[in-house]
Design a protein around this motif. Structure first.
Motif, short mmCIF file in Angstrom:
data_model
loop_
_atom_site.label_atom_id
_atom_site.label_comp_id
_atom_site.label_asym_id
_atom_site.label_seq_id
_atom_site.Cartn_x
_atom_site.Cartn_y
_atom_site.Cartn_z
N THR A 109 6.82 -29.92 -8.71
CA THR A 109 7.76 -29.81 -7.59
C THR A 109 7.38 -30.85 -6.55
O THR A 109 6.42 -31.61 -6.73
N ASP A 110 8.09 -30.87 -5.44
CA ASP A 110 7.75 -31.79 -4.36
C ASP A 110 6.42 -31.43 -3.71
O ASP A 110 5.83 -32.23 -2.98
N GLY A 111 5.95 -30.21 -3.97
CA GLY A 111 4.66 -29.79 -3.43
C GLY A 111 4.64 -29.85 -1.91
O GLY A 111 5.55 -29.38 -1.24
N LEU A 112 3.60 -30.46 -1.38
CA LEU A 112 3.44 -30.59 0.07
C LEU A 112 4.00 -31.90 0.60
O LEU A 112 3.75 -32.27 1.75
N GLY A 113 4.75 -32.59 -0.24
CA GLY A 113 5.39 -33.82 0.22
C GLY A 113 4.65 -35.07 -0.21
O GLY A 113 3.47 -35.02 -0.59
N PRO A 114 5.31 -36.23 -0.17
CA PRO A 114 4.75 -37.47 -0.72
C PRO A 114 3.49 -37.96 -0.02
O PRO A 114 2.67 -38.64 -0.63
#
Length: 208
Positions: free
Chosen positions: A118-123
């Motif tokens: 998933t996108d998780g905590l962001g890029p």
């Protein structure tokens, strides 16, 4: 004692539940770590914990202890109350085994899915992702929900007839799985009932 953590994150939650079970929440100072802005990767934090993870326990003598299982083992020995890690060799071994299974096969698997698939905590924070590996770990979490459902069909708790650290870890793992949108299948009725029962436990309600 100080605990560096992020409220409501799954691993810090494990430690907070353990403290609540020992009626010791007021015995520690909680210091928030700004994960979203990378504080856990700062030189100052890495000097305390080279792994860059939370929670982190700082004792009064300056000793730093990371890893939830180690922190909870310390809490269990330091504060009075019913043992979370067992009192006999057999109890300690079984609880340790089941805690490890819950940690590796549900919590860590769900975390890997979240951070990779998933996108998780962001890029900015997710500097490396392997979506295929993440998907595989998501399936692993689901597979092991079936395993724990079978365990809990025969027992009130994960490691026997009493509440232990193994229950804490599995509960946190299921919270993380839900956050990552890995739902417990409806047919796993024993696991769902166990989760509902734990959500009403005083120690859990006090920190969730």
């Amino acid at each position: 004692m100080k605990i560096y953590d992020v409220a409501n994150f799954p691993n810090p939650l494990r430690v907070r539940i353990a403290l609540a079970e020992k009626n010791a929440l007021d015995k520690v100072e909680f210091i928030p770590v700004d994960i979203m802005n990378g504080e856990h990767r700062s030189d100052a934090f890495l000097e305390k914990n080279p792994q860059g993870t939370v929670p982190l326990l700082e004792l009064d003598d300056g000793t730093y202890i990371s890893e939830c299982s180690a922190i909870i083992e310390y809490i269990d020995a330091e504060f009075s109350g019913t043992s979370l890690t067992g009192t006999t060799p057999k109890q300690r071994a079984v609880i340790s085994m089941m805690q490890k299974r819950a940690e590796e096969n549900v919590l860590d698997a769900a975390a890997t899915y979240f951070h990779h698939a998933t996108d998780g905590l962001g890029p900015t924070l997710e500097t490396y992702q392997n979506a295929e590996w993440g998907q595989k770990q998501g399936k692993k979490a689901l597979h092991n929900m079936v395993y724990f459902n079978n365990v809990l069909a025969k027992s009130d708790y994960v490691a026997g007839d009493t509440f232990t650290v193994a229950d804490i870890t599995l509960f946190a793992g299921l919270i993380f799985a839900g956050f990552a949108q890995i739902s417990i299948p409806s047919e796993l009725t024993s696991l769902l009932q166990w989760q509902e029962n734990l959500s009403k436990r005083a120690s859990v309600m006090s920190v969730c």
